[in-house]
Design a protein around this motif. Structure first.
Motif, PDB file in Angstrom:
ATOM      1  N   VAL A 153       0.844  -1.190   0.000  1.00  0.00           N
ATOM      2  CA  VAL A 153       0.000   0.000   0.000  1.00  0.00           C
ATOM      3  C   VAL A 153       0.886   1.250   0.000  1.00  0.00           C
ATOM      4  O   VAL A 153       1.982   1.251   0.563  1.00  0.00           O
ATOM      5  CB  VAL A 153      -0.964   0.030   1.212  1.00  0.00           C
ATOM      6  CG1 VAL A 153      -1.997  -1.072   1.103  1.00  0.00           C
ATOM      7  CG2 VAL A 153      -0.203  -0.079   2.529  1.00  0.00           C
ATOM      8  N   GLY A 154       0.395   2.280  -0.649  1.00  0.00           N
ATOM      9  CA  GLY A 154       1.158   3.522  -0.712  1.00  0.00           C
ATOM     10  C   GLY A 154       0.244   4.721  -0.657  1.00  0.00           C
ATOM     11  O   GLY A 154      -0.933   4.651  -1.023  1.00  0.00           O
ATOM     12  N   ALA A 155       0.787   5.844  -0.159  1.00  0.00           N
ATOM     13  CA  ALA A 155       0.068   7.114  -0.130  1.00  0.00           C
ATOM     14  C   ALA A 155       0.997   8.180  -0.707  1.00  0.00           C
ATOM     15  O   ALA A 155       2.032   8.490  -0.119  1.00  0.00           O
ATOM     16  CB  ALA A 155      -0.353   7.473   1.291  1.00  0.00           C
ATOM     17  N   PHE A 156       0.627   8.710  -1.874  1.00  0.00           N
ATOM     18  CA  PHE A 156       1.416   9.730  -2.563  1.00  0.00           C
ATOM     19  C   PHE A 156       0.791  11.086  -2.294  1.00  0.00           C
ATOM     20  O   PHE A 156      -0.298  11.393  -2.782  1.00  0.00           O
ATOM     21  CB  PHE A 156       1.428   9.465  -4.071  1.00  0.00           C
ATOM     22  CG  PHE A 156       2.304   8.320  -4.501  1.00  0.00           C
ATOM     23  CD1 PHE A 156       3.523   8.553  -5.118  1.00  0.00           C
ATOM     24  CD2 PHE A 156       1.908   7.008  -4.291  1.00  0.00           C
ATOM     25  CE1 PHE A 156       4.333   7.501  -5.534  1.00  0.00           C
ATOM     26  CE2 PHE A 156       2.703   5.950  -4.702  1.00  0.00           C
ATOM     27  CZ  PHE A 156       3.922   6.192  -5.315  1.00  0.00           C
ATOM     28  N   GLY A 157       1.470  11.909  -1.510  1.00  0.00           N
ATOM     29  CA  GLY A 157       0.994  13.250  -1.238  1.00  0.00           C
ATOM     30  C   GLY A 157       1.703  14.285  -2.080  1.00  0.00           C
ATOM     31  O   GLY A 157       2.393  13.953  -3.052  1.00  0.00           O
ATOM     32  N   ALA A 158       1.563  15.551  -1.703  1.00  0.00           N
ATOM     33  CA  ALA A 158       2.189  16.624  -2.459  1.00  0.00           C
ATOM     34  C   ALA A 158       3.708  16.576  -2.346  1.00  0.00           C
ATOM     35  O   ALA A 158       4.422  16.876  -3.301  1.00  0.00           O
ATOM     36  CB  ALA A 158       1.670  17.973  -1.977  1.00  0.00           C
TER      37      ALA A 158
ATOM     38  N   ALA B  80       4.144   0.785   2.557  1.00  0.00           N
ATOM     39  CA  ALA B  80       4.154  -0.238   3.605  1.00  0.00           C
ATOM     40  C   ALA B  80       3.526  -1.513   3.073  1.00  0.00           C
ATOM     41  O   ALA B  80       2.951  -1.542   1.974  1.00  0.00           O
ATOM     42  CB  ALA B  80       3.399   0.245   4.844  1.00  0.00           C
ATOM     43  N   ILE B  81       3.624  -2.555   3.867  1.00  0.00           N
ATOM     44  CA  ILE B  81       2.910  -3.805   3.613  1.00  0.00           C
ATOM     45  C   ILE B  81       1.740  -3.852   4.598  1.00  0.00           C
ATOM     46  O   ILE B  81       1.926  -3.658   5.801  1.00  0.00           O
ATOM     47  CB  ILE B  81       3.809  -5.031   3.820  1.00  0.00           C
ATOM     48  CG1 ILE B  81       5.053  -4.929   2.935  1.00  0.00           C
ATOM     49  CG2 ILE B  81       3.027  -6.312   3.518  1.00  0.00           C
ATOM     50  CD1 ILE B  81       4.755  -4.856   1.443  1.00  0.00           C
TER      51      ILE B  81
ATOM     52  N   VAL C  80      -0.207  -2.312   9.405  1.00  0.00           N
ATOM     53  CA  VAL C  80       0.853  -2.047   8.429  1.00  0.00           C
ATOM     54  C   VAL C  80       2.206  -2.367   9.042  1.00  0.00           C
ATOM     55  O   VAL C  80       2.411  -2.262  10.261  1.00  0.00           O
ATOM     56  CB  VAL C  80       0.828  -0.582   7.936  1.00  0.00           C
ATOM     57  CG1 VAL C  80      -0.472  -0.274   7.238  1.00  0.00           C
ATOM     58  CG2 VAL C  80       1.070   0.391   9.079  1.00  0.00           C
ATOM     59  N   SER C  81       3.146  -2.754   8.191  1.00  0.00           N
ATOM     60  CA  SER C  81       4.516  -3.042   8.613  1.00  0.00           C
ATOM     61  C   SER C  81       5.458  -2.628   7.494  1.00  0.00           C
ATOM     62  O   SER C  81       5.024  -2.267   6.401  1.00  0.00           O
ATOM     63  CB  SER C  81       4.679  -4.534   8.932  1.00  0.00           C
ATOM     64  OG  SER C  81       4.412  -5.319   7.777  1.00  0.00           O
TER      65      SER C  81
END
Length: 335
Positions: free
Chosen positions: A10-15, A21-22, A30-31
């Motif tokens: 999983v990923g979160a792309f911000g500004a 993370a997994i 998450v880890s």
């Protein structure tokens, strides 16, 4: 994670930052967390490829939440000249299942799953079970979304709230000067960010005709909270008032009797300023609707809650369910 658990990258792309993370998409844990700077990469998948080099293997499921527009199999980023498709993700990860989701939608999806450990309470209110919820994320940019109960599912409602107009009052302009952000369309994105706090501080310094003691949003926030810079302290009071005004508008717009949530770097850095009467008074000052708004719980999402990553995990769990998978993450009791 339990044996045979369903895992996803999983990923979160911000500004400005990328978090990866997994995740166990059933437990929403998450880890192997990593935080990277978007400035270090020419394309989004370069960040993922760097992350993959640090873990033993990539799960066969990938879910990415991003600050941008997702249409079909492709996404366009708002703050970077980037584009991304599901095929790009598959090529880099060899994943069987790929989910792309807007980052604010992901933040809204996770709201029912947040616990008391993930939140700082600003106002207890009186939450309505399964009542509508709303979230405002304020950091490098602003995102606003609602979450409504539809049948037995939570449905996110996402727009372009960061671009809605922000209008200072006459009293604001009397204190800041009529030239404060004058001559252009002023949006929430211009105000409720680190740059917005810095602009507010600069206006106060100029009006008071005193030399600045602080520079940069983090230093202004720290100096204001400690009291060592009175102008910075006043800037935080004004920011808390403005956040209260806009948050109250959002709560009314979405009928957020299930809770109004604030998150993002700006909010996380000034929580003590929000715990004063400046935020609460502005939030509840709604004329004949003040009694209604006073019942709305207000909470701050801690950065350690990993809201974007866990929201991405929920998004891919929903996607798998729509393809016939049986399991879904179990939401904690709404609070």
């Amino acid at each position: 994670m339990i044996e045979h658990s369903r895992q996803a990258l999983v990923g979160a792309f911000g500004a400005r930052y990328v978090s990866l993370a997994i995740a166990d998409i059933d437990e929403l844990s998450v880890s192997n967390f990593a935080l990277l700077s978007t400035a270090d990469f020419e394309q989004p998948m370069q960040a993922v490829e760097r992350y993959l080099a640090s873990i033993p293997r990539c799960p066969d499921k990938v879910s990415l939440a991003l600050a941008g527009t997702v249409e079909g199999d492709a996404a366009t980023f708002t703050h970077r000249d980037w584009k991304l498709s599901r095929n790009d993700v598959r090529a880099a990860t060899r994943a069987d299942h790929v989910c792309l989701v807007n980052d604010i939608e992901a933040s809204a999806l996770v709201l029912p799953n947040l616990s008391a450990y993930d939140l700082t309470e600003l106002h207890a209110g009186a939450a309505v079970p399964y009542g509508n919820k709303a979230v405002m994320m304020a950091g490098a940019a602003v995102g606003i979304a609602g979450l409504v109960r539809a049948d037995k599912e939570w449905a996110p409602v996402v727009g372009e709230g960061g671009f809605q107009r922000f209008v200072p009052t006459r009293d604001d302009l009397a204190e800041l000067g009529a030239g404060f952000l004058a001559g252009r369309y002023v949006a929430c994105d211009d105000i409720f960010t680190g740059a917005g706090l810095a602009a507010l501080y600069a206006a106060l310094v100029a009006k008071a005709k005193v030399p600045p003691k602080s520079s940069g949003a983090k230093q202004i926030a720290a100096a204001g909270l400690s009291g060592e810079d009175p102008v910075a302290a006043r800037a935080l009071q004004i920011m808390a008032t403005w956040l209260g005004r806009v948050a109250g508008d959002i709560a009314l717009l979405y009928g957020a009797r299930g809770g109004l949530y604030l998150g993002g770097g700006l909010v996380a850095n000034i929580i003590p300023a929000l715990q004063t009467g400046h935020f609460r008074e502005a939030f509840e000052s709604r004329g004949e609707r003040s009694a209604y708004i006073a019942k709305v719980p207000v909470r701050v999402i801690k950065t350690a809650a990993d809201a974007g990553l866990r929201g991405a995990a929920i998004a891919i769990a929903r996607s798998l369910s729509s393809h016939g998978a049986a399991h879904r993450p179990v939401a904690r009791a709404a609070s």
